[in-house]
Design an enzyme around this catalytic site. Structure first.
Site, PDB file in Angstrom:
ATOM      1  N   TYR A   1      -4.201  14.231  11.176  1.00  0.00           N
ATOM      2  CA  TYR A   1      -3.465  13.367  11.868  1.00  0.00           C
ATOM      3  C   TYR A   1      -3.441  13.428  13.575  1.00  0.00           C
ATOM      4  O   TYR A   1      -3.107  14.842  13.777  1.00  0.00           O
ATOM      5  CB  TYR A   1      -1.822  13.463  10.614  1.00  0.00           C
TER       6      TYR A   1
ATOM      7  N   PRO B   1       1.858   3.205  -1.360  1.00  0.00           N
ATOM      8  CA  PRO B   1       2.069   2.197  -2.361  1.00  0.00           C
ATOM      9  C   PRO B   1       2.194   0.774  -2.671  1.00  0.00           C
ATOM     10  O   PRO B   1       2.416   0.223  -3.232  1.00  0.00           O
ATOM     11  CB  PRO B   1       3.836   3.308  -2.782  1.00  0.00           C
TER      12      PRO B   1
ATOM     13  N   GLY C   1      -1.641  -0.913   1.966  1.00  0.00           N
ATOM     14  CA  GLY C   1      -1.453  -1.585   3.183  1.00  0.00           C
ATOM     15  C   GLY C   1      -0.455  -2.869   2.998  1.00  0.00           C
ATOM     16  O   GLY C   1      -0.728  -3.414   4.612  1.00  0.00           O
TER      17      GLY C   1
ATOM     18  N   LEU D   1       0.036  -5.134   1.293  1.00  0.00           N
ATOM     19  CA  LEU D   1      -0.353  -6.090   1.316  1.00  0.00           C
ATOM     20  C   LEU D   1       0.612  -6.911  -0.499  1.00  0.00           C
ATOM     21  O   LEU D   1       1.984  -7.641  -0.655  1.00  0.00           O
ATOM     22  CB  LEU D   1      -1.414  -6.538  -0.629  1.00  0.00           C
TER      23      LEU D   1
END
Length: 329
Positions: free
Chosen positions: A53, A216, A219, A221
């Site tokens: 990351y 969860p 993205g 949505l």
């Protein structure tokens, strides 16, 4: 905050997991520290990261930010259950030199030492394999893990993005060697993406792994994407935009938002709360970029969904069904 056992271990963790992937690429160090402070104050004790990351030239930066937060003291490290990951190459960009990625004993040893240094800690609670390594036998992987456990550098091992059969293969190999094996699986799982229910989650339950869903809200949505686009006048971006370009998915998301409007519920809260009702789920990973986003995620802990809402969600986003019936009959 509510807590649960992490899989079959004696470790207790919060039912929300703080994801740190935005630390560095999306938000700076002071803001990242503020979010970690807020998370700890709210009782979130399970933090997830990965050695890669920061991405690109900044690989490792996220672990460094967590390390400088631990260095402030005040019981930060002692209160935190820390999970990081190994697999992706940590070699310099454009450097093809071998053995700086995947799950060989050499790379596991090298990666652990580098993560410990960046994280400013002498041990990692849950060391996760970020992907399957098709070229390294589990006997080698477990030998490397056992050395690190004996040295006190890691406590548990977990997987991420493993298919069900690899979870079984890994833990059968561990059992033959008298080792604990995998105790967690981190997978893509949400209302809109339920394929993990076919084999990954059943395998995790059978072998006593705690499941930690990533993305969860898929993205964004499932966070009210259509409503937010209408209110702001701006189109959705990223995964949401790709998904909403499909007319079938758009109709599902519209039905989802309409259902929750009817019950006076917020989409993002419901998406998280739904995961907390699912069998085998330890807690979803949330990746807030602001303290306000963290506060929003915390509401899901206390949200109890009625059977009417749960039935409506299943109707809009039906699961794939059990394996093998889902594809054999």
């Amino acid at each position: 905050m509510k807590y649960t056992q992490l899989g079959r271990t004696g470790l207790k963790v919060s039912r929300l997991v703080l994801g740190t992937m935005n630390f560095g690429p999306q938000i700076g160090e002071p803001e990242s520290h503020a979010i970690m402070d807020s998370a700890l104050e709210a009782g979130i004790n399970f933090f997830d990261t990965a050695n890669v990351y920061g991405w690109g030239e900044n690989k490792g930066r996220t672990e460094e930010i967590i390390g400088t937060w631990f260095a402030q003291g005040g019981g930060r490290r002692e209160k935190t259950v820390l999970a990081t990951k190994v697999y992706a190459s940590m070699a310099a960009e454009g450097d093809p030199w071998p053995n700086f990625d995947r799950l060989s004993a050499l790379n596991i040893r090298r990666a652990v030492e580098a993560s410990l240094k960046r994280l400013n800690t002498d041990y990692i609670d849950v060391y996760q394999f970020h992907h399957v390594d098709r070229n390294t036998p589990f006997e080698e992987i477990w030998q490397a893990v056992e050395v690190l456990v004996q040295q006190g550098k890691i406590l548990y091992a977990g997987s991420s993005n493993f298919p069900g059969w690899k979870i079984a293969q890994a833990n059968e190999a561990a059992a033959r060697l008298g080792r604990l094996g995998l105790v967690t699986e981190q997978c893509l799982y949400n209302l809109a993406e339920r394929r993990a229910e076919m084999e990954v989650i059943p395998a995790a339950e059978a072998y006593g792994l705690g499941v930690i869903p990533w993305s969860p809200l898929h993205g964004g949505l499932l966070g009210g994407a259509i409503r937010k686009s209408a209110e702001s006048g701006r189109s959705a971006t990223g995964r949401s935009a790709d998904a909403l370009s499909n007319s079938t998915v758009r109709a599902q998301v519209q039905a989802y938002e309409d259902l929750l409007d009817k019950h006076g519920l917020e989409p993002g809260d419901v998406a998280l709360a739904w995961l907390l009702t699912r069998p085998g789920i330890t807690g979803p990973i949330v990746g807030p970029r602001t303290p306000e986003q963290l506060a929003s995620a915390l509401r899901a802990i206390e949200l109890e969904l009625s059977q009417e809402v749960l039935d409506g969600l299943d109707e809009i986003f039906p699961g794939p069904g059990a394996s093998p019936e889902a594809f054999a009959w």
